[in-house]
Motif scaffolding. Structure first.
Motif, PDB file in Angstrom:
ATOM      1  N   THR A   2       0.840  -1.189   0.000  1.00  0.00           N
ATOM      2  CA  THR A   2       0.000   0.000   0.000  1.00  0.00           C
ATOM      3  C   THR A   2       0.877   1.241   0.000  1.00  0.00           C
ATOM      4  OG1 THR A   2      -1.633  -1.203   1.302  1.00  0.00           O
ATOM      5  CG2 THR A   2      -1.845   1.173   1.236  1.00  0.00           C
ATOM      6  N   PRO A   5      -0.187   7.569   2.042  1.00  0.00           N
ATOM      7  CA  PRO A   5      -0.976   8.690   1.523  1.00  0.00           C
ATOM      8  C   PRO A   5      -0.182   9.988   1.512  1.00  0.00           C
ATOM      9  CG  PRO A   5      -1.702   8.109   3.730  1.00  0.00           C
ATOM     10  CD  PRO A   5      -0.683   7.086   3.316  1.00  0.00           C
ATOM     11  N   ASN A   7      -0.362  14.286   1.442  1.00  0.00           N
ATOM     12  CA  ASN A   7      -1.208  15.269   2.111  1.00  0.00           C
ATOM     13  C   ASN A   7      -2.435  15.622   1.272  1.00  0.00           C
ATOM     14  OD1 ASN A   7       0.449  15.248   4.329  1.00  0.00           O
ATOM     15  ND2 ASN A   7       1.669  16.976   3.625  1.00  0.00           N
ATOM     16  N   ASP A   9      -4.044  13.460  -0.474  1.00  0.00           N
ATOM     17  CA  ASP A   9      -4.965  12.345  -0.200  1.00  0.00           C
ATOM     18  C   ASP A   9      -5.680  12.580   1.133  1.00  0.00           C
ATOM     19  OD1 ASP A   9      -4.044  10.951  -2.509  1.00  0.00           O
ATOM     20  OD2 ASP A   9      -2.398  10.084  -1.334  1.00  0.00           O
ATOM     21  N   ARG A  10      -4.938  13.027   2.111  1.00  0.00           N
ATOM     22  CA  ARG A  10      -5.519  13.297   3.428  1.00  0.00           C
ATOM     23  C   ARG A  10      -6.566  14.404   3.325  1.00  0.00           C
ATOM     24  NH1 ARG A  10       0.254  12.575   4.604  1.00  0.00           N
ATOM     25  NH2 ARG A  10       0.454  10.623   5.794  1.00  0.00           N
ATOM     26  N   ALA A  12      -8.258  15.162   0.672  1.00  0.00           N
ATOM     27  CA  ALA A  12      -9.403  14.622  -0.073  1.00  0.00           C
ATOM     28  C   ALA A  12     -10.312  13.802   0.845  1.00  0.00           C
ATOM     29  CB  ALA A  12      -8.919  13.779  -1.256  1.00  0.00           C
ATOM     30  N   ARG A  13      -9.717  13.010   1.737  1.00  0.00           N
ATOM     31  CA  ARG A  13     -10.530  12.249   2.706  1.00  0.00           C
ATOM     32  C   ARG A  13     -11.301  13.194   3.607  1.00  0.00           C
ATOM     33  NH1 ARG A  13      -5.733   8.677   3.924  1.00  0.00           N
ATOM     34  NH2 ARG A  13      -5.585   9.983   5.779  1.00  0.00           N
ATOM     35  N   ALA A  14     -10.653  14.259   4.052  1.00  0.00           N
ATOM     36  CA  ALA A  14     -11.320  15.233   4.910  1.00  0.00           C
ATOM     37  C   ALA A  14     -12.454  15.924   4.162  1.00  0.00           C
ATOM     38  CB  ALA A  14     -10.315  16.262   5.425  1.00  0.00           C
ATOM     39  N   THR A  16     -14.263  14.615   1.816  1.00  0.00           N
ATOM     40  CA  THR A  16     -15.370  13.658   1.755  1.00  0.00           C
ATOM     41  C   THR A  16     -16.179  13.705   3.047  1.00  0.00           C
ATOM     42  OG1 THR A  16     -14.176  12.222   0.232  1.00  0.00           O
ATOM     43  CG2 THR A  16     -15.954  11.218   1.497  1.00  0.00           C
ATOM     44  N   ALA A  17     -15.486  13.671   4.189  1.00  0.00           N
ATOM     45  CA  ALA A  17     -16.170  13.733   5.484  1.00  0.00           C
ATOM     46  C   ALA A  17     -16.909  15.064   5.642  1.00  0.00           C
ATOM     47  CB  ALA A  17     -15.177  13.532   6.617  1.00  0.00           C
TER      48      ALA A  17
END
Length: 82
Positions: A2, A5, A7, A9-10, A12-14, A16-17
């Motif tokens: 894997t 990630p 920053n 990517d981080r 982008a996850r935030a 989404t939330a």
């Protein structure tokens, strides 16, 4: 294996939330289309709500914030290295 990630990517996850959160709390406003002050308000609100969750689980919210800031700084520094 894997990949670690980045920053981006981080973030982008935030996003989404935050999108799920603003759908409920800010009349379906998309965070990417919010005015800067509204985005800041939404971010502060979700962080405060996360701290309420931490408090309900008997976590020290100031430790949570300090550790989160430490992680953030370490991730910035790590990605800045050549």
């Amino acid at each position: 294996m894997t990949r670690k990630p980045k920053n981006s990517d981080r973030a982008a996850r935030a996003l989404t939330a935050l999108s799920v959160y603003t759908a409920e709390m800010f009349d379906n406003n998309n965070p990417e289309q919010m005015q800067r002050t509204d985005l800041q308000c939404a971010l502060c609100d979700i962080i405060a709500d996360l701290l309420h969750l931490a408090n309900q689980h008997a976590l020290n919210v100031y430790d949570v914030v300090r550790l989160a800031c430490d992680h953030f700084e370490a991730e910035l520094a790590e990605e800045a290295q050549p």
